[in-house]
Design a protein around this motif. Structure first.
Motif, PDB file in Angstrom:
ATOM      1  N   LYS A  36      37.718  29.830  36.539  1.00 29.60           N
ATOM      2  CA  LYS A  36      37.025  28.707  35.886  1.00 29.60           C
ATOM      3  C   LYS A  36      37.377  28.754  34.399  1.00 29.60           C
ATOM      4  O   LYS A  36      37.649  27.745  33.768  1.00 29.60           O
ATOM      5  CB  LYS A  36      35.524  28.923  36.102  1.00 29.60           C
ATOM      6  CG  LYS A  36      34.646  27.773  35.848  1.00 29.60           C
ATOM      7  CD  LYS A  36      33.242  28.140  36.319  1.00 29.60           C
ATOM      8  CE  LYS A  36      32.223  27.165  35.882  1.00 29.60           C
ATOM      9  NZ  LYS A  36      30.892  27.517  36.414  1.00 29.60           N
ATOM     10  N   LYS A  37      37.341  29.987  33.862  1.00 25.71           N
ATOM     11  CA  LYS A  37      37.834  30.240  32.498  1.00 25.71           C
ATOM     12  C   LYS A  37      39.114  31.048  32.645  1.00 25.71           C
ATOM     13  O   LYS A  37      39.262  31.775  33.633  1.00 25.71           O
ATOM     14  CB  LYS A  37      36.810  31.080  31.725  1.00 25.71           C
ATOM     15  CG  LYS A  37      35.539  30.334  31.415  1.00 25.71           C
ATOM     16  CD  LYS A  37      34.709  31.147  30.438  1.00 25.71           C
ATOM     17  CE  LYS A  37      33.362  30.516  30.286  1.00 25.71           C
ATOM     18  NZ  LYS A  37      32.269  31.480  30.387  1.00 25.71           N
ATOM     19  N   PRO A  38      40.056  30.946  31.671  1.00 22.32           N
ATOM     20  CA  PRO A  38      41.310  31.684  31.804  1.00 22.32           C
ATOM     21  C   PRO A  38      41.074  33.181  32.045  1.00 22.32           C
ATOM     22  O   PRO A  38      40.211  33.786  31.396  1.00 22.32           O
ATOM     23  CB  PRO A  38      41.999  31.454  30.448  1.00 22.32           C
ATOM     24  CG  PRO A  38      41.397  30.183  29.938  1.00 22.32           C
ATOM     25  CD  PRO A  38      39.990  30.143  30.422  1.00 22.32           C
ATOM     26  N   ALA A  39      41.810  33.732  33.010  1.00 23.02           N
ATOM     27  CA  ALA A  39      41.627  35.148  33.345  1.00 23.02           C
ATOM     28  C   ALA A  39      42.967  35.762  33.743  1.00 23.02           C
ATOM     29  O   ALA A  39      43.868  35.066  34.199  1.00 23.02           O
ATOM     30  CB  ALA A  39      40.625  35.280  34.480  1.00 23.02           C
ATOM     31  N   GLU A  40      43.035  37.095  33.582  1.00 23.89           N
ATOM     32  CA  GLU A  40      44.273  37.798  33.941  1.00 23.89           C
ATOM     33  C   GLU A  40      44.208  38.274  35.382  1.00 23.89           C
ATOM     34  O   GLU A  40      43.128  38.441  35.961  1.00 23.89           O
ATOM     35  CB  GLU A  40      44.475  38.980  32.996  1.00 23.89           C
ATOM     36  CG  GLU A  40      44.860  38.509  31.604  1.00 23.89           C
ATOM     37  CD  GLU A  40      45.398  39.638  30.728  1.00 23.89           C
ATOM     38  OE1 GLU A  40      45.842  40.668  31.275  1.00 23.89           O
ATOM     39  OE2 GLU A  40      45.358  39.456  29.497  1.00 23.89           O
ATOM     40  N   VAL A  41      45.387  38.537  35.924  1.00 23.49           N
ATOM     41  CA  VAL A  41      45.488  38.835  37.354  1.00 23.49           C
ATOM     42  C   VAL A  41      44.684  40.079  37.770  1.00 23.49           C
ATOM     43  O   VAL A  41      44.086  40.086  38.861  1.00 23.49           O
ATOM     44  CB  VAL A  41      46.972  38.929  37.791  1.00 23.49           C
ATOM     45  CG1 VAL A  41      47.678  40.096  37.157  1.00 23.49           C
ATOM     46  CG2 VAL A  41      47.096  38.974  39.292  1.00 23.49           C
ATOM     47  N   PHE A  42      44.611  41.107  36.930  1.00 20.93           N
ATOM     48  CA  PHE A  42      43.877  42.322  37.313  1.00 20.93           C
ATOM     49  C   PHE A  42      42.405  42.003  37.569  1.00 20.93           C
ATOM     50  O   PHE A  42      41.817  42.444  38.542  1.00 20.93           O
ATOM     51  CB  PHE A  42      44.000  43.410  36.220  1.00 20.93           C
ATOM     52  CG  PHE A  42      45.376  43.991  36.166  1.00 20.93           C
ATOM     53  CD1 PHE A  42      45.760  44.964  37.101  1.00 20.93           C
ATOM     54  CD2 PHE A  42      46.295  43.565  35.231  1.00 20.93           C
ATOM     55  CE1 PHE A  42      47.048  45.488  37.079  1.00 20.93           C
ATOM     56  CE2 PHE A  42      47.578  44.085  35.208  1.00 20.93           C
ATOM     57  CZ  PHE A  42      47.961  45.049  36.132  1.00 20.93           C
ATOM     58  N   TYR A  43      41.852  41.206  36.662  1.00 20.45           N
ATOM     59  CA  TYR A  43      40.443  40.798  36.794  1.00 20.45           C
ATOM     60  C   TYR A  43      40.243  39.972  38.073  1.00 20.45           C
ATOM     61  O   TYR A  43      39.333  40.217  38.861  1.00 20.45           O
ATOM     62  CB  TYR A  43      40.047  39.981  35.555  1.00 20.45           C
ATOM     63  CG  TYR A  43      38.730  39.254  35.681  1.00 20.45           C
ATOM     64  CD1 TYR A  43      37.528  39.897  35.398  1.00 20.45           C
ATOM     65  CD2 TYR A  43      38.698  37.909  36.097  1.00 20.45           C
ATOM     66  CE1 TYR A  43      36.320  39.215  35.516  1.00 20.45           C
ATOM     67  CE2 TYR A  43      37.487  37.236  36.213  1.00 20.45           C
ATOM     68  CZ  TYR A  43      36.311  37.884  35.932  1.00 20.45           C
ATOM     69  OH  TYR A  43      35.125  37.220  36.063  1.00 20.45           O
ATOM     70  N   ILE A  44      41.148  39.018  38.283  1.00 26.10           N
ATOM     71  CA  ILE A  44      41.010  38.107  39.430  1.00 26.10           C
ATOM     72  C   ILE A  44      41.130  38.879  40.747  1.00 26.10           C
ATOM     73  O   ILE A  44      40.316  38.720  41.666  1.00 26.10           O
ATOM     74  CB  ILE A  44      42.086  36.988  39.358  1.00 26.10           C
ATOM     75  CG1 ILE A  44      41.985  36.230  38.040  1.00 26.10           C
ATOM     76  CG2 ILE A  44      41.944  36.020  40.535  1.00 26.10           C
ATOM     77  CD1 ILE A  44      43.241  35.421  37.677  1.00 26.10           C
ATOM     78  N   ALA A  45      42.151  39.758  40.813  1.00 28.52           N
ATOM     79  CA  ALA A  45      42.375  40.523  42.050  1.00 28.52           C
ATOM     80  C   ALA A  45      41.153  41.386  42.373  1.00 28.52           C
ATOM     81  O   ALA A  45      40.754  41.512  43.527  1.00 28.52           O
ATOM     82  CB  ALA A  45      43.616  41.386  41.900  1.00 28.52           C
ATOM     83  N   LYS A  46      40.563  41.960  41.322  1.00 33.56           N
ATOM     84  CA  LYS A  46      39.381  42.810  41.532  1.00 33.56           C
ATOM     85  C   LYS A  46      38.223  41.961  42.083  1.00 33.56           C
ATOM     86  O   LYS A  46      37.535  42.343  43.020  1.00 33.56           O
ATOM     87  CB  LYS A  46      38.993  43.453  40.201  1.00 33.56           C
ATOM     88  CG  LYS A  46      38.039  44.587  40.375  1.00 33.56           C
ATOM     89  CD  LYS A  46      37.919  45.392  39.102  1.00 33.56           C
ATOM     90  CE  LYS A  46      36.840  46.432  39.329  1.00 33.56           C
ATOM     91  NZ  LYS A  46      36.112  46.744  38.151  1.00 33.56           N
ATOM     92  N   LYS A  47      38.046  40.790  41.496  1.00 33.68           N
ATOM     93  CA  LYS A  47      36.929  39.921  41.891  1.00 33.68           C
ATOM     94  C   LYS A  47      37.070  39.462  43.346  1.00 33.68           C
ATOM     95  O   LYS A  47      36.083  39.344  44.063  1.00 33.68           O
ATOM     96  CB  LYS A  47      36.857  38.679  40.979  1.00 33.68           C
ATOM     97  CG  LYS A  47      36.272  38.968  39.630  1.00 33.68           C
ATOM     98  CD  LYS A  47      34.813  39.303  39.777  1.00 33.68           C
ATOM     99  CE  LYS A  47      34.123  39.565  38.471  1.00 33.68           C
ATOM    100  NZ  LYS A  47      32.739  40.007  38.660  1.00 33.68           N
ATOM    101  N   ILE A  48      38.302  39.159  43.780  1.00 30.40           N
ATOM    102  CA  ILE A  48      38.458  38.679  45.164  1.00 30.40           C
ATOM    103  C   ILE A  48      38.793  39.834  46.125  1.00 30.40           C
ATOM    104  O   ILE A  48      39.007  39.615  47.317  1.00 30.40           O
ATOM    105  CB  ILE A  48      39.508  37.539  45.283  1.00 30.40           C
ATOM    106  CG1 ILE A  48      40.905  38.015  44.855  1.00 30.40           C
ATOM    107  CG2 ILE A  48      39.078  36.295  44.519  1.00 30.40           C
ATOM    108  CD1 ILE A  48      42.009  36.992  45.139  1.00 30.40           C
ATOM    109  N   ASN A  49      38.811  41.053  45.551  1.00 35.70           N
ATOM    110  CA  ASN A  49      39.013  42.239  46.376  1.00 35.70           C
ATOM    111  C   ASN A  49      40.369  42.226  47.093  1.00 35.70           C
ATOM    112  O   ASN A  49      40.426  42.445  48.311  1.00 35.70           O
ATOM    113  CB  ASN A  49      37.851  42.332  47.374  1.00 35.70           C
ATOM    114  CG  ASN A  49      37.657  43.728  47.884  1.00 35.70           C
ATOM    115  OD1 ASN A  49      38.158  44.681  47.275  1.00 35.70           O
ATOM    116  ND2 ASN A  49      36.978  43.866  49.007  1.00 35.70           N
TER     117      ASN A  49
END
Ligand SMILES: C[S@@+](CC[C@H](N)C(=O)[O-])C[C@H]1O[C@@H](n2cnc3c(N)ncnc32)[C@H](O)[C@@H]1O
Length: 330
Positions: A36-49
């Motif tokens: 929703k807000k700009p994010a880096e891949v490490f953060y995103i991958a962690k959030k979606i497991n």
């Protein structure tokens, strides 16, 4: 003579399902919620497991499909899509997209259905079946909320006090009608799993005192005979010919004299080759409902007249291409 254009058409259509699966997988993982807000891949991958490298590939694919923007190392959902793709948006269509995702394996077996002429025999756990039904019925609301007005504007409910809604699903139309007309009561008839989801919608709108439920199959249940109006909205295509006839006859018997039936359906032309989305949808019924089918406008009218109705009005809508037909028990 075949040209490069035709070659491109043929090859693109053969592969377009890859694009579709990229998008549906992203939706199923709710990846858009985390960009929703700009994010880096490490953060995103962690959030979606999920695996970081694979998540990176998926995000890059979403950039190439045009749903996601990229600035430096950060990804963000394009704002023009966020209403439809973010879980916390009232306008999100994630349930219907989940429903499409759940049908993925089924469509992979289309060849079997063409060979046998039979729907798939799906063996899934009770829990999974409930989950599928929840996405399906909530998904109907996702779609209907955008198009309900065009149907509601054509209904003539003068003098109507009691409505029977056969295969009501999320009751999107009915809830709107009851909210606007305090003197109308209603009965919903639906299959048990679907009725369970429908009840949640009814309760959320505080309408449970004005709507009663019959849980069962229209082919099998007994109905009262004191209704002023019956809806059969987007249900006939899921029934085989015998149950279709029975459903309309039961609707006729359930109505008071002068009562009205409204059928709302995806329609086909006489040749059954147009509109394209409905012709393709027909195959979805081949896969999922034994004997289910889409009808032409003329076939729907014949169905009503055979049950005893006088057909009075029809309204044709475009995109999605549906027809609303009014019949009266004279
Ligand atoms: C495509 S949904 C339409 C929902 C709603 N009428 C609408 O237009 O938004 C089809 C509905 O018909 C119901 N249905 C299918 N077969 C049925 C049957 N044999 N008896 C009763 N309901 C049925 C499904 O459970 C589902 O709620």
């Amino acid at each position: 003579m075949s040209t490069n254009k035709e070659l491109k058409d043929v090859l693109e259509l053969g592969r377009i399902f890859w694009d579709s699966q990229v998008f549906l997988t992203a939706c199923k993982l709710r990846i858009f919620d985390y960009i929703k807000k700009p994010a880096e891949v490490f953060y995103i991958a962690k959030k979606i497991n999920c695996d970081v490298r694979a998540t990176n590939m998926l995000l890059d694919a979403l950039v190439s499909l045009g749903f996601v923007g990229q600035k430096g190392k950060k990804y963000a959902v394009k704002s023009k899509y966020s209403d439809f793709l973010l879980s916390d948006s009232d306008k999100n269509v994630l349930s219907i997209l989940d429903h499409y995702y759940h049908m993925w394996d089924d469509w992979g077996k289309l060849t079997n259905c063409i060979k046998t002429g039979m729907a798939l025999e799906k063996k899934v756990s009770i829990e999974l079946k409930r989950q599928f039904t929840k996405s399906f019925i909530t998904g109907m609301d996702n779609l209907t909320k955008f198009q309900k007005e065009r149907v509601l504007n054509c209904l003539d409910l003068k003098g109507v006090k009691k409505i029977l809604d056969i295969g009501s699903g999320p009751a999107t139309y009915l809830r709107e009608i009851l909210k606007k007309n305090q003197n109308i009561m209603a009965t919903i008839l639906d299959l048990p799993d679907a009725a369970e989801v429908g009840k949640d919608f009814v309760i959320k709108d505080n309408l449970e005192k004005r709507i009663s439920f019959i849980e069962g199959d229209i082919g099998e249940v007994e109905l009262d005979n004191n209704y002023d109006c019956v809806f059969i909205f987007q249900v006939l295509h899921a029934l085989n010919e015998k149950t279709r006839n029975l459903a309309v006859k039961k609707a006729y018997n359930a109505l008071n004299r002068g009562g009205k039936i409204y059928i709302h359906e995806f329609f086909l032309n006489e040749k059954k080759t147009f509109p394209r989305e409905n012709v393709i949808f027909r195959l979805n019924m081949l896969i999922h409902a034994n004997g289910g089918d889409n009808l032409s406008v003329k076939e729907i009218k014949n169905l009503l007249e055979s049950a005893g109705f006088s057909v009075k009005k029809e309204f044709i809508f475009k995109k999605p291409a549906t027809v609303l037909i009014e019949g009266i028990k004279t």
